[in-house]
Scaffold this motif. Structure first.
Motif, PDB file in Angstrom:
ATOM      1  N   GLN A   1      19.412  -3.105  12.784  1.00  0.00           N
ATOM      2  CA  GLN A   1      19.259  -4.553  13.053  1.00  0.00           C
ATOM      3  C   GLN A   1      18.429  -4.596  14.183  1.00  0.00           C
ATOM      4  N   GLU A   2      18.316  -3.617  15.095  1.00  0.00           N
ATOM      5  CA  GLU A   2      17.531  -3.643  16.385  1.00  0.00           C
ATOM      6  C   GLU A   2      16.074  -3.006  16.079  1.00  0.00           C
ATOM      7  N   ARG A   3      15.510  -2.671  15.022  1.00  0.00           N
ATOM      8  CA  ARG A   3      14.443  -2.056  14.869  1.00  0.00           C
ATOM      9  C   ARG A   3      13.380  -3.196  14.541  1.00  0.00           C
ATOM     10  N   PHE A   4      12.060  -2.838  14.834  1.00  0.00           N
ATOM     11  CA  PHE A   4      10.987  -3.746  14.330  1.00  0.00           C
ATOM     12  C   PHE A   4      10.277  -2.915  13.278  1.00  0.00           C
ATOM     13  N   GLU A   5      10.133  -3.527  12.268  1.00  0.00           N
ATOM     14  CA  GLU A   5       9.553  -2.955  11.070  1.00  0.00           C
ATOM     15  C   GLU A   5       7.951  -2.769  11.351  1.00  0.00           C
TER      16      GLU A   5
ATOM     17  N   TYR B   1       5.834   0.816  22.707  1.00  0.00           N
ATOM     18  CA  TYR B   1       6.003   2.474  22.334  1.00  0.00           C
ATOM     19  C   TYR B   1       7.335   2.859  22.178  1.00  0.00           C
ATOM     20  N   ARG B   2       8.410   2.135  23.236  1.00  0.00           N
ATOM     21  CA  ARG B   2       9.680   2.942  23.092  1.00  0.00           C
ATOM     22  C   ARG B   2      10.318   2.186  21.892  1.00  0.00           C
ATOM     23  N   TYR B   3       9.955   1.087  21.248  1.00  0.00           N
ATOM     24  CA  TYR B   3      10.477   0.719  19.988  1.00  0.00           C
ATOM     25  C   TYR B   3       9.801   1.618  18.863  1.00  0.00           C
ATOM     26  N   ARG B   4       8.574   2.066  19.026  1.00  0.00           N
ATOM     27  CA  ARG B   4       8.061   2.980  17.956  1.00  0.00           C
ATOM     28  C   ARG B   4       8.629   4.337  18.041  1.00  0.00           C
ATOM     29  N   ASP B   5       8.657   4.750  19.047  1.00  0.00           N
ATOM     30  CA  ASP B   5       9.167   5.997  19.290  1.00  0.00           C
ATOM     31  C   ASP B   5      10.703   6.282  18.991  1.00  0.00           C
ATOM     32  N   GLN B   6      11.440   5.449  19.263  1.00  0.00           N
ATOM     33  CA  GLN B   6      13.027   5.354  19.146  1.00  0.00           C
ATOM     34  C   GLN B   6      13.395   4.500  17.995  1.00  0.00           C
ATOM     35  N   TYR B   7      12.278   4.329  16.993  1.00  0.00           N
ATOM     36  CA  TYR B   7      12.776   3.681  15.514  1.00  0.00           C
ATOM     37  C   TYR B   7      14.129   4.313  15.175  1.00  0.00           C
ATOM     38  N   ALA B   8      13.970   5.493  14.868  1.00  0.00           N
ATOM     39  CA  ALA B   8      15.141   6.380  13.862  1.00  0.00           C
ATOM     40  C   ALA B   8      16.474   6.280  14.530  1.00  0.00           C
ATOM     41  N   GLN B   9      16.423   6.184  16.078  1.00  0.00           N
ATOM     42  CA  GLN B   9      17.423   6.248  16.634  1.00  0.00           C
ATOM     43  C   GLN B   9      18.193   4.888  16.827  1.00  0.00           C
ATOM     44  N   LEU B  10      17.391   3.856  16.732  1.00  0.00           N
ATOM     45  CA  LEU B  10      17.993   2.233  16.977  1.00  0.00           C
ATOM     46  C   LEU B  10      18.974   2.030  15.896  1.00  0.00           C
ATOM     47  N   PRO B  11      19.993   1.138  16.130  1.00  0.00           N
ATOM     48  CA  PRO B  11      20.559   0.504  14.944  1.00  0.00           C
ATOM     49  C   PRO B  11      19.415  -0.257  14.231  1.00  0.00           C
TER      50      PRO B  11
ATOM     51  N   PRO C   1       0.893  -0.877  -0.070  1.00  0.00           N
ATOM     52  CA  PRO C   1       0.048  -0.073  -0.106  1.00  0.00           C
ATOM     53  C   PRO C   1       0.866   1.097   0.034  1.00  0.00           C
ATOM     54  N   PRO C   2       0.278   2.534  -0.140  1.00  0.00           N
ATOM     55  CA  PRO C   2       1.125   3.634  -0.141  1.00  0.00           C
ATOM     56  C   PRO C   2       1.984   3.823   1.071  1.00  0.00           C
ATOM     57  N   GLN C   3       2.960   4.113   0.814  1.00  0.00           N
ATOM     58  CA  GLN C   3       4.194   4.464   2.045  1.00  0.00           C
ATOM     59  C   GLN C   3       3.386   5.115   3.219  1.00  0.00           C
ATOM     60  N   ARG C   4       3.948   4.439   4.222  1.00  0.00           N
ATOM     61  CA  ARG C   4       3.465   5.112   5.562  1.00  0.00           C
ATOM     62  C   ARG C   4       4.746   4.736   6.552  1.00  0.00           C
ATOM     63  N   SER C   5       4.597   5.572   7.543  1.00  0.00           N
ATOM     64  CA  SER C   5       5.898   5.594   8.617  1.00  0.00           C
ATOM     65  C   SER C   5       6.229   4.248   9.345  1.00  0.00           C
ATOM     66  N   ARG C   6       7.270   3.873   9.561  1.00  0.00           N
ATOM     67  CA  ARG C   6       7.747   2.740  10.235  1.00  0.00           C
ATOM     68  C   ARG C   6       7.892   3.124  11.690  1.00  0.00           C
ATOM     69  N   PRO C   7       7.683   2.088  12.586  1.00  0.00           N
ATOM     70  CA  PRO C   7       7.130   0.789  12.445  1.00  0.00           C
ATOM     71  C   PRO C   7       5.503   0.943  12.035  1.00  0.00           C
ATOM     72  N   TRP C   8       5.135   0.006  11.179  1.00  0.00           N
ATOM     73  CA  TRP C   8       3.475  -0.326  11.202  1.00  0.00           C
ATOM     74  C   TRP C   8       3.216  -1.004  12.535  1.00  0.00           C
TER      75      TRP C   8
END
Length: 866
Positions: free
Chosen positions: A272-276, A260-270, A198-205
């Motif tokens: 390989q540690e992010r959840f898409e 929520y911490r994984y969501r909010d810190q998505y851009a700051q995480l390495p 679908p149209p692009q949306r911000s990560r993580p979904w």
């Protein structure tokens, strides 16, 4: 809270309206029998129920007042603006999820017209319609039409949704061509491969619900541990983690905060540690509010519900379009291609073996957090218990401020104690207070096993173990105020001869998070104990059986502590067992069972003496004396009187002590008991020495010595050594240091520090060492005296004996003053002063007050004018 209104209003009304709208669009083919109208209407009804449940769950946290108003106070589905929006949803199913739906921009002026804040109304109706649109999109019969249109949009490569939607509308009005094309539609596997994202949306979904707390407090160790466990392989080999504990302990909040911490810190995480993607499913069926336990729509019941949520978050409609046996493969392939965090909330209410099988075989790199009151054997467990005191008090302060409540520190501390630091219990209690319930009534409710909070936390779990050994163990544990050993718990539960049943039962209680375990000792939280005690009250026959076993076991245990002071007793073990004796004595006092009280009170008095609770000691001893005299129990009268007189004398109540011991001596003579007469005469000698009647004190010692030949042979040497110890103190207090040393050394020949004799008394040995140190101090050997004091102090700090400890601290303070070390002297003096005040030790208190006055700098005098 919303289940009945939604079922009665939305299901009947909306499904009919949707059926009419669908019917108007596909009327020709319904008549031809190409589509099954009854099946479509049945699935429309299910879609409405599902959307209603999601709306109740997700929007209530955002705007509870309006949620209730929409579902309970208005037939908003009948209104023209809502029906127009429904038609828009049905004919425009592919709006950009990242942008507001067209319905969000619509005005619903005919919904709740008395509500002045139209933005709130518009947003709430739009939120529900959006959820309904999601559900309708996945009805297979309609999804076939939508999927074909979606493919056509993808092939043409345009992202202009409006243009494609217009074509779809025309196509649905002219179903003849569309249905002809359906016959040529590709298979499910081809759809999966061909469908574009679908149209692009911000990560993580994600589909995370709103936080229901303003500020997350504490649990830092658990948050850090979760972060470590959720690292990708090989940094972490664990793919499934459970947060287990009783209801209300904060499992869901911890899981949600992690997400929520994984969501909010998505851009700051390495990377390989992010959840898409983060997928949240909850099987909660109830929620607790100040108004009581409320039913909650359960939106997750089985594996197929998990497939549906996965398809929605990952935006893969073909997953739902596939046959049941093909879905698993599609989901697993989707998860394998997208690092996903899957959170399953309240797993214990889901009974689906397929789900557990799916979780056991999840593909890498998926990670799963499960919150549950029951442990899961394949997972890495993190057990949650009540919050630490400081964190809990912070939660109390924040919640009180949010509810405009003012609590003093004592009330906050008592609330913490009664709740055991369980967050939900704290919030529930403060919610009641905000509804004008008194603090006292709320605290009483916390002590009731059938309060809403107790039933919410424990009813379901306890229902699982009725008629099991685990249930009997839980009720037995409710009789104890503190942690209990496996052996003792088995004895009281009547399972001492069935170790397998006992251990299996304890394992079941641990799995259900009903007990806490530290090493091999088991305990209950205050709320759990209150619930279990109410269960006991509801089963009087079982309560009577367990109570009798409890009494018998603790009475037998109390009798293992010797009667006479000179005999050996393990003070370390006594500090642990004494809590049980206190509980039994309190119960016996309230139940008017003096026989039970007297069976345990001598051991309890020794416990109070060891831990330095002399106020409780005196109160308990006086009650014991009253009971013993009432029952004509001479042995307990002598025992209690002897111990009481000794403590009263040390507290400076010499007249009361002398009166008490004289009555005991008279009774010992009447009973013709050489043992008790010998022992009470020595106690009388101590009292006389403290009031400077040294000759009379010595006469008592001499009379006691004359009775030694009448004692059992194995007792004679210890009694003689005990008398020598007292004679040494008599000489010491008269300032005859050489004679005192002679007596002390004679006693030390029996009470040796290296002795392993079973009746050896280490308290006597270390007490002797402290007195020999005092002799050395007065002879000028300060270093040797200090060394003996330090050794004795270390022993009493570890083993107990607060009275001994205070005396040693006093001597160290005076020694350091003699050595010209005022700082060290003041340090010892302050601790000795605090302890002597608490105990009421008269001599030590006077000495330390005088020393502190000598060492304190004099007040500065004002300068005189010249």
């Amino acid at each position: 809270m919303f289940t009945d209104p939604l079922s009665n209003i939305l299901s009947s009304t909306l499904s009919n309206i949707l059926g009419q709208l669908i019917g108007s669009l596909v009327a020709d083919k319904l008549q031809q029998g190409t589509l099954n109208e009854r099946a479509i209407r049945r699935k429309l009804n299910a879609a409405v129920v599902q959307a209603a449940a999601r709306f109740a769950r997700e929007y209530y946290a955002h705007d509870p007042e309006l949620t209730i108003a929409l579902t309970a106070e208005t037939h908003f589905a009948d209104l023209p603006s809502v029906q127009a929006a429904l038609r828009e949803l049905l004919t425009h199913p592919f709006q950009d999820p990242a942008a507001p739906l067209s319905t969000v921009q619509a005005r619903f002026d005919d919904v709740l017209p008395a509500q002045l804040d139209r933005l709130r109304v518009n947003a709430a109706v739009a939120a529900f319609l959006h959820l309904l649109g999601d559900e309708v999109l996945y009805i297979p019969e309609l999804q076939q039409l939508y999927t074909l249109a979606f493919q056509r949009m993808n092939v043409e490569g345009t992202r202009t949704v409006a243009a494609n939607t217009a074509e779809l509308v025309q196509g649905m009005h002219n179903l003849s061509d569309t249905l002809t094309q359906l016959a040529l539609a590709p298979k499910v596997a081809e759809l999966t491969a061909a469908a574009a994202r679908p149209p692009q949306r911000s990560r993580p979904w994600h589909n995370l619900p709103q936080r229901d707390y303003a500020l997350f407090v504490g649990r830092q160790a658990e948050l850090d541990r979760l972060q470590q466990l959720l690292l990708p392989y090989p940094a972490s080999r664990h793919f499934l983690v459970t947060l287990d504990g009783i209801g209300g302990v904060g499992k869901s909040a911890l899981a949600l905060e992690t997400a929520y911490r994984y969501r909010d810190q998505y851009a700051q995480l390495p990377s390989q540690e992010r959840f898409e993607a983060i997928i949240w499913v909850s099987a909660k069926r109830t929620l607790l509010t100040a108004a009581g336990i409320q039913a909650r729509p359960q939106t997750f019941n089985n594996l197929h519900d998990l497939y549906r949520e996965t398809a929605m978050v990952l935006e893969l409609p073909p997953i739902l379009q596939a046959a049941g046996d093909e879905r698993r493969g599609l989901v697993e392939r989707a998860l394998a291609g997208c690092r996903t965090l899957l959170i399953i909330d309240n797993l214990e209410t889901v009974d689906d073996d397929e789900l557990l099988s799916f979780l056991r075989e999840l593909p890498d790199p998926t990670k799963v957090i499960i919150t549950t009151r029951h442990r899961v054997d394949i997972a890495y467990p993190i057990r949650l218990v009540g919050m630490p005191r400081d964190d809990a008090l912070q939660v109390i302060a924040l919640e009180a401020e949010r509810k405009n409540l003012v609590l003093d520190s004592d009330t906050a501390s008592e609330l913490y104690r009664r709740t055991g630091g369980i967050p939900l219990a704290i919030v529930w209690s403060l919610g009641l207070m905000s509804l004008d319930y008194s603090i006292e009534s709320v605290l009483r409710r916390l002590g009731s096993g059938y309060s809403d909070i107790a039933r919410f936390c424990f009813s379901e779990s306890v229902d699982r173990i009725r008629n099991h050994d685990a249930y009997r163990l839980l009720l037995a544990l409710a009789l104890f105020d503190s942690s209990t050993s496996r052996y003792m718990l088995g004895e009281v539960a009547g399972l001492d001869s069935d170790e397998i049943g006992r251990d299996d039962g304890l394992a079941e209680l641990l799995q259900l998070s009903l007990v806490n375990r530290e090493e091999d000792r088991f305990s209950l939280l205050p709320l759990t104990r209150a619930f279990a005690q109410e269960e006991l009250a509801q089963h009087p026959e079982t309560e009577a059986q367990l109570r009798d076993l409890w009494i018998a076991h603790l009475t037998k245990l109390a009798q293992t502590y010797p009667t006479f002071e000179w005999r050996w007793h393990d003070t370390r073990r006594l500090r642990q067992d004494g809590q049980y004796f206190r509980s039994l004595a309190n119960w016996a006092d309230q139940a008017a069972r003096p026989d039970v009280f007297l069976g345990v009170v001598p051991a309890l008095l020794r416990y109070y003496n060891v831990i330095g609770q002399w106020v409780e000691f005196v109160t308990t001893a006086l009650s014991g004396l009253e009971y013993a005299q009432l029952l004509g129990d001479a042995n307990n009268t002598l025992h209690i009187s002897d111990m009481l007189a000794c403590i009263l004398s040390q507290q400076g109540y010499h007249a009361e002590a002398e009166s008490t011991i004289k009555r005991a001596i008279k009774l010992a003579r009447t009973q013709k008991s050489a043992e008790w007469l010998c022992d009470t005469l020595q106690t009388y000698a101590q009292i006389l020495r403290r009031i400077d009647k040294f000759e009379q004190a010595r006469a008592c010692c001499d009379e006691a010595a004359s009775l030694i030949s009448e004692l059992p042979t194995e007792q004679q040497a210890y009694t003689q050594a005990n008398i020598s110890f007292e004679l040494g103190k008599n000489a010491r207090d008269q300032g005859d240091w050489p004679l005192a040393q002679t007596y002390f050394l004679a006693a030390q020949q029996v009470f040796r520090l290296e002795d392993t004799d079973p009746v050896f008394n280490p308290d006597r040995a270390w007490g002797l060492l402290g007195n020999i140190g005092l002799v050395l101090q007065h002879s000028g050997d300060f270093d040797a005296a200090a060394q003996m004091y330090q050794q004795a102090l270390a022993y009493f700090r570890e083993a107990g004996g607060v009275g001994y400890m205070t005396t040693i601290l006093t001597r160290l303070a005076l020694l350091e003053e003699q050595r010209g070390r005022p700082v060290a002297a003041m340090s010892y003096a302050q601790e000795a002063l605090e302890r002597s005040r608490r105990l009421g030790l008269a001599q030590e208190l006077a000495q330390m007050e005088a020393l502190c006055a000598r060492l304190s700098p004099p007040p500065q005098q004002p300068l005189s004018a010249c």
